[in-house]
Design a protein around this motif. Structure first.
Motif, PDB file in Angstrom:
ATOM      1  N   THR A  51     -70.526  65.023   7.055  1.00  0.00           N
ATOM      2  CA  THR A  51     -71.042  64.233   5.935  1.00  0.00           C
ATOM      3  C   THR A  51     -71.224  65.139   4.716  1.00  0.00           C
ATOM      4  N   ASP A  66     -75.176  73.282   3.701  1.00  0.00           N
ATOM      5  CA  ASP A  66     -75.884  73.575   2.453  1.00  0.00           C
ATOM      6  C   ASP A  66     -76.007  75.070   2.237  1.00  0.00           C
ATOM      7  N   THR A  96     -67.950  67.867   0.670  1.00  0.00           N
ATOM      8  CA  THR A  96     -66.876  68.699   1.226  1.00  0.00           C
ATOM      9  C   THR A  96     -66.224  67.970   2.409  1.00  0.00           C
ATOM     10  N   GLY A 118     -69.550  70.154   6.488  1.00  0.00           N
ATOM     11  CA  GLY A 118     -70.001  71.070   5.444  1.00  0.00           C
ATOM     12  C   GLY A 118     -71.337  71.692   5.810  1.00  0.00           C
ATOM     13  N   GLY A 161     -78.368  69.214   6.066  1.00  0.00           N
ATOM     14  CA  GLY A 161     -79.259  68.067   5.902  1.00  0.00           C
ATOM     15  C   GLY A 161     -79.509  67.678   4.461  1.00  0.00           C
ATOM     16  N   GLY A 173     -77.635  66.128   2.656  1.00  0.00           N
ATOM     17  CA  GLY A 173     -77.172  64.742   2.528  1.00  0.00           C
ATOM     18  C   GLY A 173     -77.937  63.788   3.442  1.00  0.00           C
ATOM     19  N   GLY A 174     -78.892  64.312   4.180  1.00  0.00           N
ATOM     20  CA  GLY A 174     -79.758  63.466   4.996  1.00  0.00           C
ATOM     21  C   GLY A 174     -79.174  63.073   6.343  1.00  0.00           C
TER      22      GLY A 174
HETATM   23  C1  5RP Z   1     -75.401  66.457   4.997  1.00  0.00           C
HETATM   24  C2  5RP Z   1     -75.049  67.890   5.080  1.00  0.00           C
HETATM   25  C3  5RP Z   1     -73.894  68.359   4.268  1.00  0.00           C
HETATM   26  O1  5RP Z   1     -72.975  68.971   5.088  1.00  0.00           O
HETATM   27  C4  5RP Z   1     -74.388  69.328   3.273  1.00  0.00           C
HETATM   28  O2  5RP Z   1     -75.397  68.689   2.499  1.00  0.00           O
HETATM   29  C5  5RP Z   1     -73.277  69.847   2.374  1.00  0.00           C
HETATM   30  O3  5RP Z   1     -72.881  68.850   1.503  1.00  0.00           O
HETATM   31  P1  5RP Z   1     -71.816  69.118   0.362  1.00  0.00           P
HETATM   32  O4  5RP Z   1     -70.518  69.362   1.031  1.00  0.00           O
HETATM   33  O5  5RP Z   1     -71.848  67.849  -0.479  1.00  0.00           O
HETATM   34  O6  5RP Z   1     -72.309  70.315  -0.427  1.00  0.00           O
HETATM   35  O7  5RP Z   1     -75.637  68.659   5.796  1.00  0.00           O
HETATM   36  O8  5RP Z   1     -76.514  66.154   5.770  1.00  0.00           O
END
Ligand code: 5RP
Length: 229
Positions: A28, A86, A31, A84, A97, A99-100
């Motif tokens: 999620t 953070d 990426t 992906g 997390g 993106g929750g």
């Molecule tokens: C969602 C996540 C994502 O993998 C994380 O937030 C990375 O997101 P992005 O690719 O938009 O930077 O852990 O729960």
């Protein structure tokens, strides 16, 4: 190369590890979305995969683009998850997390023989903690759970704001109906010990420390993609 192009580069490199017929955990975030778009092109060309999405958001994108989906109960063991992060350090410890979706992401990644992390260079840190640590909690007694989290943090010499994710309209709720605290602890010197102690708190459903889960990471930077193992 802009941020989106780097995400695409990492996703392209991860796609090289996807084989015909694989049972695939699908992450999620922005990426992971790039990975889904590229995967959908391969599926349209006749490539066969069965995907298990880590969020309702990813499920919607997969359905829209024609990536075949199954539930984790239909496919309880997976070959590979691509997701992906953070933040990640040199030992492949992750914070996830933002993106929750951390609960489903962790369950799906743990059900997979391998997990590939896709990220751009900005996510790589010396020590975890620059990104606030998401902690998913049951709404029942969440203020009590927060006090317990504060006590654990104190024992680890950590301080900083522990903020309930949400807006003035109310708390953010996850796909599982839980709340999230974003803990701005700063540098986390012993992520393993913190992860263990958070796991013991009643009311904590899951936290965003992913330890000993990722197999390797594909990190995209202006000069191209590199593997972190
Ligand atoms: C969602 C996540 C994502 O993998 C994380 O937030 C990375 O997101 P992005 O690719 O938009 O930077 O852990 O729960």
């Amino acid at each position: 190369m802009d941020a989106r192009e780097m995400k695409v580069k990492a996703a392209e490199a991860a796609l090289q590890h996807v084989e015909d017929g694989m049972r695939l955990g699908i992450g999620t975030g922005s990426t992971a979305d790039e990975f889904v778009r590229l995967l959908a092109e391969k599926v349209a060309d006749g490539f066969k995969v069965q995907g298990v999405p880590t969020s309702e958001r990813t499920a919607r994108l997969c359905v829209e683009l024609g990536v075949p989906l199954k539930s984790l109960d239909e496919l309880p063991e997976l070959d590979l998850t691509v997701d992906g992060a953070d933040e990640l350090d040199g030992s492949l410890r992750l914070i996830k997390g933002g993106g929750g979706a951390l609960l489903r992401e962790k369950i799906v990644a743990a059900a997979s023989a391998r997990m590939i992390v896709i990220a751009d260079e900005s996510k790589v840190v010396e020590t975890l903690g620059r990104f606030p640590l998401p902690i998913e909690v049951n709404p029942f007694g969440y203020k009590t759970t927060r006090i317990a989290i504060e006590k654990v943090a104190e024992r680890h010499g950590l301080s900083g704001e522990i903020r309930l994710r949400g807006t003035e309209d109310g708390p953010f709720t996850t796909d599982g109906g839980h709340y999230i605290f974003d803990a701005s602890f700063g540098r986390i010197p012993d992520a393993e010990a913190l992860a263990t102690d958070l796991n013991f708190i009643p009311g904590v459903v899951e936290h965003g420390l992913f330890i000993n889960i990722a197999s390797f990471a594909i990190i995209a930077g202006p000069a191209g993609a590199r593997t972190l193992q």
